[in-house]
Design a protein around this motif. Structure first.
Motif, PDB file in Angstrom:
ATOM      1  N   ASP A 411      21.538  -0.529 -13.129  1.00 48.72           N
ATOM      2  CA  ASP A 411      21.909   0.168 -14.355  1.00 48.72           C
ATOM      3  C   ASP A 411      23.395   0.017 -14.607  1.00 48.72           C
ATOM      4  O   ASP A 411      24.184  -0.242 -13.691  1.00 48.72           O
ATOM      5  CB  ASP A 411      21.551   1.657 -14.262  1.00 48.72           C
ATOM      6  CG  ASP A 411      20.074   1.911 -14.502  1.00 48.72           C
ATOM      7  OD1 ASP A 411      19.616   1.665 -15.628  1.00 48.72           O
ATOM      8  OD2 ASP A 411      19.382   2.348 -13.560  1.00 48.72           O
ATOM      9  N   ASP A 412      23.777   0.210 -15.870  1.00 51.54           N
ATOM     10  CA  ASP A 412      25.178   0.184 -16.281  1.00 51.54           C
ATOM     11  C   ASP A 412      25.631   1.623 -16.477  1.00 51.54           C
ATOM     12  O   ASP A 412      25.000   2.385 -17.223  1.00 51.54           O
ATOM     13  CB  ASP A 412      25.337  -0.607 -17.573  1.00 51.54           C
ATOM     14  CG  ASP A 412      24.774  -2.020 -17.462  1.00 51.54           C
ATOM     15  OD1 ASP A 412      24.699  -2.530 -16.322  1.00 51.54           O
ATOM     16  OD2 ASP A 412      24.398  -2.602 -18.492  1.00 51.54           O
ATOM     17  N   VAL A 413      26.723   1.982 -15.817  1.00 48.59           N
ATOM     18  CA  VAL A 413      27.118   3.381 -15.710  1.00 48.59           C
ATOM     19  C   VAL A 413      28.576   3.526 -16.137  1.00 48.59           C
ATOM     20  O   VAL A 413      29.459   2.849 -15.609  1.00 48.59           O
ATOM     21  CB  VAL A 413      26.936   3.892 -14.263  1.00 48.59           C
ATOM     22  CG1 VAL A 413      27.266   5.381 -14.176  1.00 48.59           C
ATOM     23  CG2 VAL A 413      25.501   3.640 -13.780  1.00 48.59           C
ATOM     24  N   ALA A 414      28.820   4.431 -17.084  1.00 48.65           N
ATOM     25  CA  ALA A 414      30.177   4.736 -17.530  1.00 48.65           C
ATOM     26  C   ALA A 414      30.675   5.984 -16.823  1.00 48.65           C
ATOM     27  O   ALA A 414      29.933   6.970 -16.665  1.00 48.65           O
ATOM     28  CB  ALA A 414      30.211   4.946 -19.036  1.00 48.65           C
ATOM     29  N   VAL A 415      31.927   5.945 -16.390  1.00 53.90           N
ATOM     30  CA  VAL A 415      32.557   7.124 -15.806  1.00 53.90           C
ATOM     31  C   VAL A 415      33.018   8.012 -16.964  1.00 53.90           C
ATOM     32  O   VAL A 415      33.773   7.572 -17.838  1.00 53.90           O
ATOM     33  CB  VAL A 415      33.757   6.730 -14.922  1.00 53.90           C
ATOM     34  CG1 VAL A 415      34.350   7.956 -14.250  1.00 53.90           C
ATOM     35  CG2 VAL A 415      33.336   5.686 -13.881  1.00 53.90           C
ATOM     36  N   VAL A 416      32.538   9.244 -16.980  1.00 48.46           N
ATOM     37  CA  VAL A 416      32.890  10.196 -18.030  1.00 48.46           C
ATOM     38  C   VAL A 416      33.411  11.473 -17.386  1.00 48.46           C
ATOM     39  O   VAL A 416      33.283  11.674 -16.173  1.00 48.46           O
ATOM     40  CB  VAL A 416      31.676  10.504 -18.940  1.00 48.46           C
ATOM     41  CG1 VAL A 416      31.196   9.240 -19.642  1.00 48.46           C
ATOM     42  CG2 VAL A 416      30.529  11.123 -18.140  1.00 48.46           C
ATOM     43  N   ASP A 417      34.018  12.323 -18.190  1.00 50.63           N
ATOM     44  CA  ASP A 417      34.517  13.589 -17.661  1.00 50.63           C
ATOM     45  C   ASP A 417      33.388  14.342 -16.971  1.00 50.63           C
ATOM     46  O   ASP A 417      32.335  14.588 -17.570  1.00 50.63           O
ATOM     47  CB  ASP A 417      35.092  14.448 -18.791  1.00 50.63           C
ATOM     48  CG  ASP A 417      36.380  13.863 -19.350  1.00 50.63           C
ATOM     49  OD1 ASP A 417      37.019  13.073 -18.641  1.00 50.63           O
ATOM     50  OD2 ASP A 417      36.735  14.206 -20.496  1.00 50.63           O
ATOM     51  N   GLY A 418      33.583  14.653 -15.715  1.00 45.41           N
ATOM     52  CA  GLY A 418      32.603  15.437 -14.977  1.00 45.41           C
ATOM     53  C   GLY A 418      31.494  14.650 -14.326  1.00 45.41           C
ATOM     54  O   GLY A 418      30.646  15.224 -13.634  1.00 45.41           O
ATOM     55  N   GLY A 419      31.444  13.316 -14.514  1.00 44.64           N
ATOM     56  CA  GLY A 419      30.369  12.580 -13.859  1.00 44.64           C
ATOM     57  C   GLY A 419      30.161  11.203 -14.425  1.00 44.64           C
ATOM     58  O   GLY A 419      31.102  10.430 -14.572  1.00 44.64           O
ATOM     59  N   ALA A 420      28.904  10.903 -14.779  1.00 44.50           N
ATOM     60  CA  ALA A 420      28.539   9.548 -15.182  1.00 44.50           C
ATOM     61  C   ALA A 420      27.570   9.589 -16.345  1.00 44.50           C
ATOM     62  O   ALA A 420      26.777  10.527 -16.492  1.00 44.50           O
ATOM     63  CB  ALA A 420      27.897   8.811 -14.005  1.00 44.50           C
ATOM     64  N   GLU A 421      27.616   8.545 -17.166  1.00 46.23           N
ATOM     65  CA  GLU A 421      26.640   8.321 -18.232  1.00 46.23           C
ATOM     66  C   GLU A 421      25.932   7.011 -17.941  1.00 46.23           C
ATOM     67  O   GLU A 421      26.568   5.958 -17.890  1.00 46.23           O
ATOM     68  CB  GLU A 421      27.324   8.261 -19.592  1.00 46.23           C
ATOM     69  CG  GLU A 421      26.367   7.950 -20.738  1.00 46.23           C
ATOM     70  CD  GLU A 421      27.068   7.713 -22.065  1.00 46.23           C
ATOM     71  OE1 GLU A 421      26.403   7.244 -23.013  1.00 46.23           O
ATOM     72  OE2 GLU A 421      28.289   7.962 -22.150  1.00 46.23           O
ATOM     73  N   VAL A 422      24.616   7.078 -17.744  1.00 43.13           N
ATOM     74  CA  VAL A 422      23.834   5.872 -17.496  1.00 43.13           C
ATOM     75  C   VAL A 422      23.515   5.250 -18.856  1.00 43.13           C
ATOM     76  O   VAL A 422      22.667   5.746 -19.601  1.00 43.13           O
ATOM     77  CB  VAL A 422      22.557   6.173 -16.702  1.00 43.13           C
ATOM     78  CG1 VAL A 422      21.765   4.887 -16.458  1.00 43.13           C
ATOM     79  CG2 VAL A 422      22.902   6.828 -15.364  1.00 43.13           C
ATOM     80  N   LEU A 423      24.193   4.158 -19.174  1.00 40.68           N
ATOM     81  CA  LEU A 423      24.071   3.550 -20.495  1.00 40.68           C
ATOM     82  C   LEU A 423      22.730   2.864 -20.691  1.00 40.68           C
ATOM     83  O   LEU A 423      22.308   2.634 -21.826  1.00 40.68           O
ATOM     84  CB  LEU A 423      25.197   2.532 -20.698  1.00 40.68           C
ATOM     85  CG  LEU A 423      26.631   3.036 -20.496  1.00 40.68           C
ATOM     86  CD1 LEU A 423      27.622   1.889 -20.697  1.00 40.68           C
ATOM     87  CD2 LEU A 423      26.948   4.186 -21.432  1.00 40.68           C
ATOM     88  N   THR A 424      22.058   2.556 -19.593  1.00 40.26           N
ATOM     89  CA  THR A 424      20.801   1.797 -19.639  1.00 40.26           C
ATOM     90  C   THR A 424      19.594   2.661 -19.309  1.00 40.26           C
ATOM     91  O   THR A 424      18.547   2.146 -18.927  1.00 40.26           O
ATOM     92  CB  THR A 424      20.889   0.621 -18.656  1.00 40.26           C
ATOM     93  OG1 THR A 424      21.409   1.094 -17.401  1.00 40.26           O
ATOM     94  CG2 THR A 424      21.806  -0.466 -19.171  1.00 40.26           C
ATOM     95  N   ALA A 425      19.720   3.960 -19.491  1.00 40.79           N
ATOM     96  CA  ALA A 425      18.645   4.874 -19.093  1.00 40.79           C
ATOM     97  C   ALA A 425      17.348   4.632 -19.858  1.00 40.79           C
ATOM     98  O   ALA A 425      16.263   5.012 -19.388  1.00 40.79           O
ATOM     99  CB  ALA A 425      19.100   6.324 -19.282  1.00 40.79           C
ATOM    100  N   ALA A 426      17.414   3.992 -21.023  1.00 38.19           N
ATOM    101  CA  ALA A 426      16.199   3.743 -21.803  1.00 38.19           C
ATOM    102  C   ALA A 426      15.285   2.715 -21.141  1.00 38.19           C
ATOM    103  O   ALA A 426      14.107   2.612 -21.515  1.00 38.19           O
ATOM    104  CB  ALA A 426      16.570   3.274 -23.205  1.00 38.19           C
TER     105      ALA A 426
END
Length: 436
Positions: A411-426
């Motif tokens: 998966d592709d994961v962005a570092v965001v405030d407080g944790g991570a956003e999985v950009l490929t979660a779909a």
């Protein structure tokens, strides 16, 4: 959200501290005879200009306020445009791309020395553009020759990479929007092809379906040569032949992503049973890789490191492999001795952005780089059970029932405030979702 190229250029100019930078575009590359490969702009040049024509050269001149961004571009030429397509020319370079001054490319040799005159140094990447390098080195040499008369000379010739690549490592809101777009299209393609796969198909058919979706959604196409690997082919990490039949009972590993119009990329890997049902061995290994990936993603947050992400995945994989009898010994000893490397031989991820394996340091000397908001990385543990690599001394021989199973989940994961956003979660990945 639009990309603010002018803001990037100003940040780059400020970081140059009196040096002049020479940043060339990519050239056309010959494929065969008089046919070129499809053009792909140099990522550093694109990052600063958004200009998508080959052969151009950008100058960044902090010592020349008001004329600090100069573009040399292919001139307007009706005959060339009939054969090869539209050119912006010098007027377009100024009006559409924000150049302070623009010149036809053929004037570069004559004008470059004057533009570099007065700079404290030259920032240019040597070793990649031999013709331009000759011009740059000649300018530098001439400056050094005059130093004894004027008392002034360019102090140094340096590479722009440390400045530019540190900038590119941290994505702004516009870049994250582009990455989300690339990841959305890539995830849709994975979901689409998984529903179509059947035993007896060929890997090539699956690749065609993937890449058709990329193009239908308006992307440039694949971000890297797609990997469509059935059965034991999945144990070849960069398998790209994509021409074997899909066999009933095997797994299919697909590593594929698209590149959108301004070059930001998706990079997804999913692995699933071709006939819709895992065997017991496949299920055990898939569940283990998924657990390692979920634990690794949980480590993505500001202040963590890519190294910590990798170490987390390795520990979960080793613990599971010991339980399954594919490894022997204590967790710490196996990790310390790299005794798992015949089954998991790569790192757990890489930076992602304009390049699929994007630029940016992972370590600064002895210290791993801390993750910061705006960084984007892949998280992609895997297991590859084959007899291609020797089993380390003291580790058990691999039983036949395990061989030929290759699994990666990425998966592709962005570092965001407080944790991570999985950009490929779909793109789904649970055991249940992979079966039908």
């Amino acid at each position: 959200m639009p990309i603010n190229y002018a803001q990037r250029r100003q940040q780059f100019l400020d970081a140059l501290e009196g040096q002049a930078a020479v940043i060339p575009a990519a050239a056309l590359m010959q494929h065969h005879a008089d046919v070129e490969f499809p053009f792909r702009q140099d990522s550093d040049f694109w990052y600063l200009t958004g200009f998508d024509e080959p052969g151009a050269v950008a100058l960044f001149l902090p010592h020349r306020p008001g004329n600090s961004f100069v573009l040399f571009v292919p001139a307007k030429d009706p005959t060339a445009e009939v054969w090869h397509g539209f050119r912006w020319g010098t007027e377009g370079a100024v009006a559409e791309f924000g150049a302070d001054v623009a010149h036809p490319l053929e004037q570069l040799e004559a004008l470059l020395p004057d533009y570099l005159q007065g700079a404290e140094g030259i920032c240019f990447r040597v070793g990649r553009h031999p013709d331009l390098e000759k011009l740059v080195l000649r300018c530098w040499s001439n400056q050094l020759d005059r130093a004894s008369r004027t008392g002034e000379a360019m102090r140094q010739l340096t590479a722009p990479c440390p400045i530019l690549h540190a900038m590119r490592l941290r994505k702004d809101a516009g870049e994250l929007d582009r990455l989300r777009q690339a990841c959305r299209i890539s995830a849709e393609a994975h979901e689409r092809v998984r529903a179509l796969v059947q035993p007896g198909q060929n890997e090539a058919e699956v690749r065609a379906n993937l890449e058709q979706h990329f193009l239908a959604c308006g992307s440039r196409g694949f971000a890297y040569p797609s990997i469509v690997a059935g059965g034991d082919n999945a144990c070849i990490l960069h398998y790209t032949a994509n021409n074997a039949p899909l066999n009933d009972g095997d797994l299919l590993l697909i590593d594929a992503g698209c590149s959108v119009s301004d070059y930001y990329n998706g990079d997804i890997t999913r692995t699933f049973p071709i006939n819709g049902r895992f065997s017991p061995e496949q299920r055990d290994l898939y569940s283990l890789v998924l657990a390692a990936q979920e634990a690794a993603i949980a480590k993505v947050s500001p202040g963590s490191t890519a190294e910590a992400v990798h170490e987390t995945a390795v520990r979960v994989l080793v613990e599971g492999l010991l339980e399954l009898g594919l490894l022997r010994g204590s967790v710490d000893a196996v990790i310390e001795q790299d005794a798992y490397r015949h089954l998991y031989m790569h790192r757990t991820g890489h930076w992602l952005g304009l390049d699929v394996h994007d630029v940016g340091a992972y370590r600064l000397g002895e210290h791993p780089v801390s993750l910061e908001t705006g960084m984007v990385l892949t998280v992609e543990p895997g297991l590859y059970i084959s007899d291609r690599l020797p089993v380390p001394e003291g580790q058990p021989a691999i039983e036949e029932r395990w061989k030929g199973i290759g699994i990666r989940i990425e998966d592709d994961v962005a570092v965001v405030d407080g944790g991570a956003e999985v950009l490929t979660a779909a793109a789904l990945k649970s055991v249940e979702a992979m079966e039908r």
